[in-house]
Every structure is written in C-alpha cells, then in structure tokens.
Design an enzyme around this catalytic site. Structure first.
Site, PDB file in Angstrom:
ATOM      1  N   HIS A 173     -32.823   4.929  -8.767  1.00 26.79           N
ATOM      2  CA  HIS A 173     -33.352   4.280  -9.975  1.00 26.79           C
ATOM      3  C   HIS A 173     -32.744   2.889 -10.150  1.00 26.79           C
ATOM      4  O   HIS A 173     -33.461   1.895 -10.341  1.00 26.79           O
ATOM      5  CB  HIS A 173     -33.055   5.170 -11.195  1.00 26.79           C
ATOM      6  N   GLU A 174     -31.413   2.813 -10.095  1.00 23.98           N
ATOM      7  CA  GLU A 174     -30.750   1.522 -10.302  1.00 23.98           C
ATOM      8  C   GLU A 174     -31.035   0.555  -9.154  1.00 23.98           C
ATOM      9  O   GLU A 174     -31.206  -0.648  -9.378  1.00 23.98           O
ATOM     10  CB  GLU A 174     -29.239   1.732 -10.464  1.00 23.98           C
ATOM     11  N   HIS A 196     -34.354  -1.191  -9.775  1.00 21.39           N
ATOM     12  CA  HIS A 196     -34.234  -2.358 -10.656  1.00 21.39           C
ATOM     13  C   HIS A 196     -33.728  -3.569  -9.883  1.00 21.39           C
ATOM     14  O   HIS A 196     -34.266  -4.681  -9.990  1.00 21.39           O
ATOM     15  CB  HIS A 196     -33.268  -2.057 -11.803  1.00 21.39           C
TER      16      HIS A 196
END
Length: 618
Positions: free
Chosen positions: A423-424, A427
């Site tokens: 997820h990170e 980004h």
C-alpha cells in the site's frame, strides 16, 4: 437550580445562621460572666448572715459583692427582684447601697451591633473566599476589571523577539511612533487608530505582537481575555469594561489588549434565541460606548486579537472603533527561518545543522508550532544523550508532531505487514512517476498515532499558493496509489487501509467540481458556501444545489476519482517490478528513504522539503 435562586438561598441561610449565632453569643457571654445569679431567698439569707458587703439596686434587679466568695469562687451576685422592705434589713447590717441608672439605648444597641459586626467580618474572611471559588466573585470587587497590568520592566518583549510577521510589525510600528511622540506624529493632522484588530490563525503570534508594541513604546500594558468580562450576573461585564477604561485613562499613555475578542464581541444577530444574551449584549454595548467616548490623543490605544473575525459584531468593526485590521498569517519559508533563529537561541545546535532545510520541512507551521518543534527536537536529542541537536532530531520531531508517536509494540500479522508495505509503496511510486508531484522523503510501515499502520512523507520543492487542475488530479492519483497497489497485487481483495485516502481524495475532487469550477459539464460556478480562511466551520463542504444538479456533481466527482484510480493502477502495472522490490525492502527494513531506494526518487526534484503525510489507517 437557577444561579439567582441559588444565590438567594445562600443569603437566606446565611441570615438565619447569623441570627442564631448572635443569640448563641449572648448566651455564651452570660454563662461565662463573673456574676452569679442567685435566688432572692438566698440573697436574704446572705444579708442575715452579714456576708453582703455592697449592693447596687436597679429598677428590677440587685447586683452586689460578697465579703466571702461563694462555693463556686464567685464574689459577685445578681438577683432579679427588688423588695422595698429589703432596704431596712440592709441598713441594719450596715451594707453599702448604691443606685443603678436604667439601661440606656446605646448599651442595648451595642449588645446587638458588636456580634453582628463580628459575624460580618467572619463572612468577609471565609464566605467571600468560598464564593470566589464557586464563581460568584468578591462582593466589593465584582465590577472591577481583572486585567493584568504589565509595566515596561515586566513586558520585556520587543520587536526583536517577534519574527516571521514583517508586514504586521510594520503596521504596528506606527502605534509605537505615536506613543513615543504623539505631537510629531500628528503634525500633518493625522490621528492614530482608536483600535487595531489582530486577525490570524491560532499560534501565529498575535499576543506576542501586542506585548512587543508595549515593550517598544515603554508604556503600561493592560492584558485581559474577552471571556473575563462576562459573568453570570447581569451588568458585571459592563462594569468591568468601564473600570478597565478608567484605569487606562489614569495610566495613559498605555495599551489595552483584549485577547479572544470573539468571546466578548460576538455578533448580536448570530444567535437571537440563545440564553444569556442580555449580559453579553450589555457588555458589548458598553465596549462600543467606550470606544466612541475615549480620545486616542490621550494616549490610550486598544489592541484586540481574534481568530474568528467573521463572528464579530459589525458595529465593532466599523470605522472609528477598530479602524485597522492587521493580518497575522502563517509565515512563509523566510519567516519560518527567522522564527527558528529566535527559538534556537537557548538550544545547543550541532555545527553542521541547516536551519533553512528545517524551514523547508515545516510548511504550514505557525510560530507556536515551530516553538514546539524546537522543544521536541531538544527532547529527542536529550533522550539519546547527544551533545547537540542535529537535523535528524528535527526530522524525528516533525514526524512525531505530524504523524504521531511510533508504536513499535503494535504487532501486525505477516499478511497485514505485507499488505501495508505494498500500500505505502504504491503511494510512493505513483508520486515518483507523475510530473509536478511533491517528492517522496520517507516511506514507513511502522505504526504511528492512533490508527496509522504506515505512512508516506512527501516534500515539495517550494511553497505553493496556486494549484492547477493537473496538480490536483495528480494529488488524487497519488492518494489512490495505495488502493490501486492492493487491488493489483491481491487480485482485487482490497482492505480498509485506504479509508483516509478515499476521504481526502473525495474532498479534493468535490472542491474541484463545486468550488473551483473545474468540471466542464457542471460549469463555471460554485455550489458551496464561502470558505473561512482562518477557522473552517463544520458543514463548510455542504453542497448548495438543486437535486438534479447534486446528482450531476456526484457523477462528476465519481468520474474524477475513477480516472485517477485507473491512472494510478496503470502506473503501478508498468512499474510492478519496482513495486515488488520496494515492498520487500520495506518488510525487511520497515523504513525507506529516497536514498535507500532510488526508484521512489522523483526525476528533477530540487529545493528543500516540506512535510506532506499520507497515512494508512487501521
């Protein structure tokens, strides 16, 4: 129970207690007197035994002295009765007889007044203190101003102690010039403003600026909060306003500073049906009258501060009262550097520290935020037993302030850690790919704060005051990068970790459509109330449009979000090898910077960083 009824009840009980106390005092005094009250028959017996030395006869009583004390040791006696035949018996035993004048009115009054005075003094000492603790205030000081008075030696603040607000300082230097030399200042017929209102977000230095004006001019400084005028008793606030201006006129030239003016000067039409408006309106009316009545040439200047100027009464802001409004806004990069230089005077810094880099990291910080940052950085350096505060200490302090405290004790399952890592990294890679997006500074899967399981920190190359449509669309795509990575890697099995990302992306898209007119179909108009730049109010994002238009707005917002999501997913599909490699490094090291993993470094990124946090909630 209403406050007035409670006060009346307290007064009634106090009066009853005082009457009971007076009677008890008189009984106590009589019981401990040196005079023994004896029956008349015993008195006659004492006379027959020749034991009475002297008597004083009144209209209805006899008081005398014995030759020998009674068994209880008392020599004086008192008898309630006068028999005319007793005089012959007294004469036969050679007892000295005196006549007593009747009791005067003064003696009777004093016997009642003295106990009452004693109880009143007791009330002044005890009951008054209890009343002050309960919020009633002192009886004799209820209308007195509670302003704190600082003389020149007490203020000890000058413009050298205020940084980052050069425009506001320039505006206030005129007040200092007038207070120092009013005749020279008014040589062309100009007059100093009666009132100056300092407007700005919390923590920008409004109170400090007011103290600096007093310190530079070398005049007394009356400081009071707007909430200290208003009490539960009607008329007290107005009395305190009068007393404050009376004290200021006697101490002129001086400065009156009212902090949190919105507590005192709230608009009288904003809440017509709320309780307690009579007292607030009387207080505000008295302030308006004082502003009309005092002459600024006498050397009394009124300063006030508020972060809610939109709530103030229009009569308070008209010309002739608060003539000038001075904006004390969040500082720019140069201002933040100057504020840092002021606050690091008492901190031992490392020799190679770059304050300009720290100023770049703190975009959006107020003066109070920067002061707190310097203190937190010093605490971090002290915790690791360092000899000086380094740049890493400031970086850790910023992360702690913005993202919260690291929670390494929060143990995630291997599957959760892997999901958060992808997820990170989603980004970070989308941010590194799109043009004009703030460069990535750090990516971490260490939980922080209340619910953040990971976070991505970006750093813009410069302060921005305008954003184009492409910039906003890129920001939405970066926020969608985490959800896109989860859908790509976990075969569409997305999690709740993107809740905060979706919320922020939706807000940006909604403002693009309804506030900035960036959708061609919706048109070039706004559908939201005017935003408050200082203190955003709840419900400010409420769309004001017809039902058909509202549906069109929903469709436009949904299309913007869907387009950004597809864009982020396409980028991650093209860079899936970097996505996998970055996630593996995150699982191994938990924290990565652009130096540790060059794939998240933006092409052509220059300048100094500022913090922009993308957190993945629990």
């Amino acid at each position: 129970m209403e406050p007035d009824a409670r006060k009346r009840q307290i007064i009634i009980w106090y009066v009853l207690a005082a009457i009971f106390g007076v009677l008890l005092f008189q009984a106590f005094w009589a019981s401990y007197s040196q005079v023994e009250t004896i029956p008349y028959s015993q008195f006659e017996s004492l006379v027959d035994q020749n034991k009475v030395a002297e008597v004083t006869v009144g209209t209805d009583s006899i008081q005398g002295t014995l030759k020998e004390p009674l068994p209880d040791g008392k020599r004086e006696f008192y008898v309630v009765r006068v028999d005319p035949q007793i005089f012959d018996k007294l004469a036969s035993h050679q007892v000295t007889v005196n006549g007593a004048p009747p009791s005067g009115m003064l003696q009777t009054i004093l016997s009642w007044v003295i106990p009452v005075v004693i109880f009143y003094l007791f009330w002044m000492f005890l009951f008054r203190r209890v009343a002050e603790k309960q919020g009633f205030g002192g009886l004799m000081t209820v209308g007195k101003s509670r302003a704190k008075v600082f003389v020149e030696t007490d203020t000890k603040v000058t413009f050298k102690d205020v940084a980052g607000v050069d425009e506001a300082k320039f505006e206030l230097q005129e007040l200092v010039a007038f207070l120092r030399d009013p005749e020279a200042y008014g040589r062309l017929g100009a007059r100093v403003p009666k009132g100056v209102l300092l407007v700005g977000p919390p923590g920008t230095g409004k109170t400090l600026l007011a103290k600096a004006v007093a310190g530079e001019a070398g005049v007394p400084f009356f400081s009071i909060s707007g909430s200290e005028f208003v009490e539960m008793f009607v008329g007290v606030g107005a009395a305190r306003v009068r007393d404050l201006f009376d004290q200021a006129r006697k101490a002129a030239p001086c400065i009156i500073f009212i902090d949190e003016l919105d507590a005192l000067g709230r608009s009288r039409i904003s809440a017509p049906f709320s309780g307690g408006m009579d007292e607030k309106e009387q207080t505000l009316n008295q302030l308006l009258a004082e502003l009309d009545g005092f002459d600024p040439s006498a050397g009394v200047i009124l300063l006030a501060a508020t972060n809610r100027p939109e709530t103030l009464d229009p009569a308070l802001l008209r010309a002739g009262r608060f003539d000038r409004q001075v904006l004390v806004d969040r500082p720019d990069r140069k201002g933040r550097l100057e504020i840092l230089k002021v606050h690091v005077r008492r901190v031992q810094l490392a020799t190679d520290i770059d304050l300009d880099a720290i100023a770049g990291l703190t975009t959006g910080f107020t003066g109070a935020d920067i002061a707190n940052l310097v203190n937190e950085a010093a605490i971090v350096a002290t915790r690791r037993n360092a000899a000086a505060v380094s740049l890493n200490d400031f970086t850790e302090a910023i992360e702690r302030i913005v993202a919260g405290l690291e929670k390494k004790s929060r143990v995630l399952s291997p599957d959760e850690r892997r999901r958060v890592a992808y997820h990170e990294m989603g980004h970070a890679l989308v941010a590194a790919t799109l043009p004009g997006v703030d460069p990535v500074q750090k990516v971490s899967i260490i939980p922080r704060g209340v619910g953040a399981l990971g976070y991505t920190i970006q750093r813009p190359t410069e302060d921005r005051f305008l954003l184009g449509r492409s910039n906003l669309e890129n920001r939405i795509a970066v926020l969608m990068g985490g959800r896109a990575a989860e859908q790509l890697i976990f075969d569409g099995d997305v999690s709740t970790g993107a809740a905060d990302d979706l919320q922020r992306a939706t807000e940006i898209a909604l403002e693009m459509v309804t506030r900035y007119g960036m959708d061609e179909k919706i048109g070039q108009r706004t559908y939201m109330p005017e935003p408050q730049p200082l203190m955003p109010m709840p419900g400010a994002n409420h769309v004001q449009a017809a039902e058909v238009t509202t549906r069109e707005i929903d469709v436009a917002v949904r299309n913007l979000l869907a387009k950004a999501f597809d864009r982020a997913r396409e980028i991650l599909q093209q860079r899936q090898r970097d996505l996998d490699a970055g996630a593996e490094l995150l699982l191994k090291h938990e924290t990565l910077t652009a130096g540790d993993f060059p794939a998240i470094r933006s092409a052509g990124a220059t300048g100094q960083p500022r913090l922009a946090l993308i957190a993945s909630p629990q």
